[in-house]
Design a protein around this motif. Structure first.
Motif, PDB file in Angstrom:
ATOM      1  N   LEU A   1       1.569  -2.727   0.806  1.00 27.79           N
ATOM      2  CA  LEU A   1       0.172  -2.228   0.985  1.00 27.79           C
ATOM      3  C   LEU A   1      -0.028  -1.839   2.491  1.00 27.79           C
ATOM      4  CD1 LEU A   1      -1.922  -4.993  -0.840  1.00 27.79           C
ATOM      5  CD2 LEU A   1      -1.621  -2.668  -1.520  1.00 27.79           C
ATOM      6  N   SER A   2       0.410  -2.487   3.327  1.00 27.10           N
ATOM      7  CA  SER A   2       0.474  -1.961   4.766  1.00 27.10           C
ATOM      8  C   SER A   2       1.077  -0.445   4.971  1.00 27.10           C
ATOM      9  CB  SER A   2       1.015  -3.069   5.855  1.00 27.10           C
ATOM     10  OG  SER A   2       0.248  -4.214   5.763  1.00 27.10           O
ATOM     11  N   PHE A   3       2.198  -0.556   4.346  1.00 30.28           N
ATOM     12  CA  PHE A   3       2.800   0.819   4.387  1.00 30.28           C
ATOM     13  C   PHE A   3       2.374   2.037   3.705  1.00 30.28           C
ATOM     14  CE2 PHE A   3       5.828   3.972   2.361  1.00 30.28           C
ATOM     15  CZ  PHE A   3       6.675   4.456   3.432  1.00 30.28           C
ATOM     16  N   MET A   4       1.292   1.613   2.917  1.00 30.63           N
ATOM     17  CA  MET A   4       0.428   2.529   2.165  1.00 30.63           C
ATOM     18  C   MET A   4      -0.704   3.141   2.836  1.00 30.63           C
ATOM     19  SD  MET A   4       1.276   1.665  -1.685  1.00 30.63           S
ATOM     20  CE  MET A   4       0.524   2.920  -2.600  1.00 30.63           C
ATOM     21  N   GLY A   5      -1.147   2.014   3.766  1.00 31.44           N
ATOM     22  CA  GLY A   5      -2.420   2.177   4.461  1.00 31.44           C
ATOM     23  C   GLY A   5      -3.275   1.665   3.956  1.00 31.44           C
ATOM     24  N   PHE A   6      -3.068   0.610   2.929  1.00 27.42           N
ATOM     25  CA  PHE A   6      -4.273  -0.102   2.334  1.00 27.42           C
ATOM     26  C   PHE A   6      -4.466  -1.591   2.628  1.00 27.42           C
ATOM     27  CE2 PHE A   6      -3.826   3.503  -0.403  1.00 27.42           C
ATOM     28  CZ  PHE A   6      -5.457   3.813  -0.439  1.00 27.42           C
ATOM     29  N   GLY A   7      -3.423  -2.188   3.538  1.00 26.66           N
ATOM     30  CA  GLY A   7      -3.347  -3.735   3.995  1.00 26.66           C
ATOM     31  C   GLY A   7      -3.802  -3.707   5.325  1.00 26.66           C
ATOM     32  N   ILE A   8      -2.782  -4.238   6.248  1.00 29.79           N
ATOM     33  CA  ILE A   8      -3.319  -4.593   7.546  1.00 29.79           C
ATOM     34  C   ILE A   8      -3.379  -3.097   8.293  1.00 29.79           C
ATOM     35  CG2 ILE A   8      -2.356  -5.877   9.800  1.00 29.79           C
ATOM     36  CD1 ILE A   8      -1.098  -7.670   7.813  1.00 29.79           C
ATOM     37  N   GLN A   9      -4.356  -3.001   9.185  1.00 26.46           N
ATOM     38  CA  GLN A   9      -4.731  -1.851   9.918  1.00 26.46           C
ATOM     39  C   GLN A   9      -4.132  -2.063  11.233  1.00 26.46           C
ATOM     40  OE1 GLN A   9      -6.329   0.677   7.898  1.00 26.46           O
ATOM     41  NE2 GLN A   9      -5.299  -0.487   6.445  1.00 26.46           N
ATOM     42  N   PRO A  10      -4.354  -0.393  11.937  1.00 28.24           N
ATOM     43  CA  PRO A  10      -3.805  -0.461  13.307  1.00 28.24           C
ATOM     44  C   PRO A  10      -5.025  -0.989  14.093  1.00 28.24           C
ATOM     45  CG  PRO A  10      -3.564   1.682  12.084  1.00 28.24           C
ATOM     46  CD  PRO A  10      -4.378   0.734  11.195  1.00 28.24           C
ATOM     47  N   PRO A  11      -4.701  -1.589  15.392  1.00 29.54           N
ATOM     48  CA  PRO A  11      -3.395  -1.150  15.857  1.00 29.54           C
ATOM     49  C   PRO A  11      -2.371  -2.381  16.098  1.00 29.54           C
ATOM     50  CG  PRO A  11      -4.946  -2.028  17.573  1.00 29.54           C
ATOM     51  CD  PRO A  11      -5.615  -2.137  16.472  1.00 29.54           C
TER      52      PRO A  11
ATOM     53  N   VAL B   1       1.118  -5.202  -9.658  1.00 30.98           N
ATOM     54  CA  VAL B   1       0.245  -5.814  -8.501  1.00 30.98           C
ATOM     55  C   VAL B   1      -0.224  -4.748  -7.674  1.00 30.98           C
ATOM     56  CG1 VAL B   1       0.238  -7.468  -6.556  1.00 30.98           C
ATOM     57  CG2 VAL B   1       1.612  -7.853  -8.736  1.00 30.98           C
ATOM     58  N   VAL B   2       0.503  -3.802  -7.253  1.00 34.60           N
ATOM     59  CA  VAL B   2       0.120  -2.856  -6.233  1.00 34.60           C
ATOM     60  C   VAL B   2      -1.052  -1.787  -6.855  1.00 34.60           C
ATOM     61  CG1 VAL B   2       0.823  -0.763  -5.025  1.00 34.60           C
ATOM     62  CG2 VAL B   2       2.300  -2.715  -5.334  1.00 34.60           C
ATOM     63  N   ILE B   3      -1.067  -1.539  -8.141  1.00 32.45           N
ATOM     64  CA  ILE B   3      -2.307  -0.979  -8.858  1.00 32.45           C
ATOM     65  C   ILE B   3      -3.763  -1.866  -8.682  1.00 32.45           C
ATOM     66  CG2 ILE B   3      -3.268   0.274 -10.652  1.00 32.45           C
ATOM     67  CD1 ILE B   3      -0.710   1.631  -9.278  1.00 32.45           C
ATOM     68  N   ILE B   4      -3.325  -2.824  -8.951  1.00 36.93           N
ATOM     69  CA  ILE B   4      -4.629  -3.600  -9.028  1.00 36.93           C
ATOM     70  C   ILE B   4      -5.092  -3.967  -7.695  1.00 36.93           C
ATOM     71  CG2 ILE B   4      -5.435  -6.257  -9.400  1.00 36.93           C
ATOM     72  CD1 ILE B   4      -3.463  -6.361 -11.457  1.00 36.93           C
ATOM     73  N   ALA B   5      -4.226  -3.943  -6.641  1.00 33.02           N
ATOM     74  CA  ALA B   5      -4.544  -4.137  -5.237  1.00 33.02           C
ATOM     75  C   ALA B   5      -5.200  -2.891  -4.547  1.00 33.02           C
ATOM     76  CB  ALA B   5      -3.384  -4.403  -4.409  1.00 33.02           C
ATOM     77  N   LEU B   6      -4.648  -1.750  -4.881  1.00 34.03           N
ATOM     78  CA  LEU B   6      -5.232  -0.703  -4.553  1.00 34.03           C
ATOM     79  C   LEU B   6      -6.509  -0.456  -5.202  1.00 34.03           C
ATOM     80  CD1 LEU B   6      -2.254   2.057  -4.736  1.00 34.03           C
ATOM     81  CD2 LEU B   6      -3.272   0.990  -2.758  1.00 34.03           C
ATOM     82  N   LEU B   7      -6.877  -0.694  -6.202  1.00 34.84           N
ATOM     83  CA  LEU B   7      -8.269  -0.529  -7.028  1.00 34.84           C
ATOM     84  C   LEU B   7      -9.298  -1.479  -6.278  1.00 34.84           C
ATOM     85  CD1 LEU B   7      -7.158  -0.353 -10.681  1.00 34.84           C
ATOM     86  CD2 LEU B   7      -8.171   1.556  -9.200  1.00 34.84           C
ATOM     87  N   ALA B   8      -8.941  -2.618  -5.983  1.00 31.74           N
ATOM     88  CA  ALA B   8      -9.793  -3.687  -5.288  1.00 31.74           C
ATOM     89  C   ALA B   8      -9.922  -3.226  -4.031  1.00 31.74           C
ATOM     90  CB  ALA B   8      -8.993  -4.912  -5.678  1.00 31.74           C
ATOM     91  N   ILE B   9      -8.781  -3.011  -3.238  1.00 34.00           N
ATOM     92  CA  ILE B   9      -9.256  -2.336  -1.848  1.00 34.00           C
ATOM     93  C   ILE B   9      -9.958  -1.383  -1.786  1.00 34.00           C
ATOM     94  CG2 ILE B   9      -8.030  -1.681   0.259  1.00 34.00           C
ATOM     95  CD1 ILE B   9      -5.822  -3.605  -0.514  1.00 34.00           C
ATOM     96  N   VAL B  10      -9.863  -0.409  -2.646  1.00 30.13           N
ATOM     97  CA  VAL B  10     -10.811   0.841  -2.597  1.00 30.13           C
ATOM     98  C   VAL B  10     -12.229   0.543  -2.786  1.00 30.13           C
ATOM     99  CG1 VAL B  10     -11.287   3.016  -3.633  1.00 30.13           C
ATOM    100  CG2 VAL B  10      -9.045   2.390  -3.083  1.00 30.13           C
ATOM    101  N   ALA B  11     -12.559  -0.357  -3.716  1.00 29.14           N
ATOM    102  CA  ALA B  11     -13.688  -0.899  -3.952  1.00 29.14           C
ATOM    103  C   ALA B  11     -14.217  -1.647  -2.965  1.00 29.14           C
ATOM    104  CB  ALA B  11     -13.807  -1.441  -5.311  1.00 29.14           C
ATOM    105  N   LEU B  12     -13.600  -2.608  -2.425  1.00 31.38           N
ATOM    106  CA  LEU B  12     -14.169  -3.591  -1.568  1.00 31.38           C
ATOM    107  C   LEU B  12     -13.963  -3.264  -0.263  1.00 31.38           C
ATOM    108  CD1 LEU B  12     -12.889  -6.958  -3.829  1.00 31.38           C
ATOM    109  CD2 LEU B  12     -14.943  -5.743  -3.605  1.00 31.38           C
TER     110      LEU B  12
END
Length: 296
Positions: A236-246, A145-156
Motif C-alpha cells: 500500500l505504501s508503494f502504491m501511495g495509499f499507505g504510509i505517507q511522506p516524509p 486484500v489490496v483491492i479492499i484496502a484501496l476502496l476503503a482508503i479512497v473512501a475514508l
C-alpha cells in the motif's frame, strides 16, 4: 542377561524436569531448542530494536536532504549510498522500520481479536449462523486484500489508523475460519458438555472454556498473518495509499526511487527491498518454529 531382563536405560523414568514441566513449559522448551525459531526471533528482534532506538544511533538525519551528495554510491561516509535528494539510505532503512513495525503488528492484533471472536461464535453455534456467516466470509476472502484496502482508503482517506483497520478486518475472516475449525472439534468434548450441564452461558462456554484450548492454532495463525500484513503495508505504501511522506517507510522509499534503477542507481531501492524481505523471512521462521513446537 536373561531374555526377560530389560536394560535399565529402557526402564528409567523420565527426568524430573520433563515430568514436572507444564504443557506450555514444553512448548517453550521446544521453542528454545529450535534453530528455526531462534534465527527468526533474532532477525525480528534486530528490526524491533532498530524501530525503537534506531534514531539514536544512525549517522544522519533520515529526513535531511543534501542535494550536493545526491545519488552517491555506497561508500565509507554513506554505507548504503544516498537517494535522489541526498538523504542517507542506511539511516532511512534503519529508522524506516518503525512505521511498518507499528502498523503491521497492530493490524495483526486487530485481525486476531476480531477473527477469534467471530470463529468462536460460528463454530460454537453452527447451524444457520455458521451457514450464513461462513458464506459471507468466503465472499469477502475472494476479494484481494489490496483491492479492499484501496476502496476503503479512497473512501475514508489515507492514515495509519485506516491502514490498520483495513488490513486487520481483511485478515479477520481467515483467522475466523481457522478458529472455527478448532472450535468444531472442541465443542464435542466432555468439558463443553459439562459446562452446559452447569447451565453456563454461551459467552462463558466460548471464552472461558473453549478459548484456552484453541490458543495454539490462533498463535500459529497470528504469526503467519503478521508476515502477510508486512507485505500488505509495504504494498500500500508503494502504491501511495499507505504510509505517507516524509516517512522513511521502506515501501514508500522503494516507490520514490525505483525509477532510478534504470539509471544504474540500484542502491536507492535494493536495501529497502532487502529489509522487507529479511523481516518477512524472520516472521516466517518464527511462525514455522511456533507451528513445530505445538505439533511436537
Amino acid at each position: 542377561m536373561s531374555a526377560t531382563d530389560t536394560p535399565a536405560s529402557l526402564t528409567a523414568p523420565a527426568s524430573p524436569d520433563a515430568a514436572q514441566r507444564s504443557p506450555w513449559g514444553e512448548v517453550l522448551h521446544s521453542l528454545l531448542r529450535s534453530g528455526t525459531f531462534l534465527t527468526g526471533l533474532f532477525i525480528l528482534l534486530f528490526w524491533v530494536v532498530c524501530a525503537l532506538f534506531g534514531q539514536y544511533f544512525v549517522p544522519y538525519d533520515p529526513l535531511a536532504s543534501d542535494i550536493i551528495n545526491a545519488l552517491s554510491p555506497p561508500a565509507a561516509d554513506h554505507w548504503f549510498g544516498t537517494d535522489q535528494l541526498g538523504r542517507d539510505v542506511f539511516s532511512r532503512v534503519i529508522v524506516g522500520s518503525r512505521d511498518i513495525l507499528t502498523v503491521a503488528p497492530l493490524a495483526t492484533i486487530l485481525a486476531t481479536i476480531a477473527g477469534t471472536a467471530l470463529g468462536l461464535v460460528i463454530g460454537y453455534f453452527r447451524g444457520i449462523v455458521d451457514d450464513i456467516v461462513s458464506r459471507v466470509l468466503e465472499a469477502f476472502m475472494a476479494i484481494p486484500v489490496v483491492i479492499i484496502a484501496l476502496l476503503a482508503i479512497v473512501a475514508l482517506g489515507t492514515s495509519k489508523v485506516t491502514v490498520i483497520v483495513v488490513i486487520g478486518l481483511s485478515f479477520a475472516p481467515i483467522i475466523a475460519r481457522t478458529v472455527r475449525s478448532a472450535v468444531l472439534a472442541e465443542r464435542e468434548l466432555d468439558y463443553v458438555a459439562a459446562a452446559k450441564l452447569r447451565h453456563e452461558g454461551a459467552l462463558h462456554t466460548m471464552f472461558v472454556e473453549i478459548l484456552p484450548n484453541v490458543i495454539p492454532p490462533i498463535l500459529v495463525e497470528t504469526t503467519v498473518r503478521l508476515g502477510y500484513a508486512i507485505f500488505a503495508v509495504a504494498t500500500l505504501s508503494f502504491m501511495g495509499f499507505g504510509i505517507q511522506p516524509p516517512s522513511p517507510d521502506w515501501g514508500l522509499s522503494i516507490s520514490s526511487n525505483y525509477g532510478m534503477i534504470g539509471g544504474g542507481f540500484w542502491w536507492t531501492v535494493l536495501f529497502d527491498a532487502l529489509a522487507i524481505a529479511s523481516l518477512v523471512i524472520g516472521v516466517n521462521l518464527v511462525a514455522d518454529g511456533v507451528h513445530g513446537a505445538f505439533n511436537d
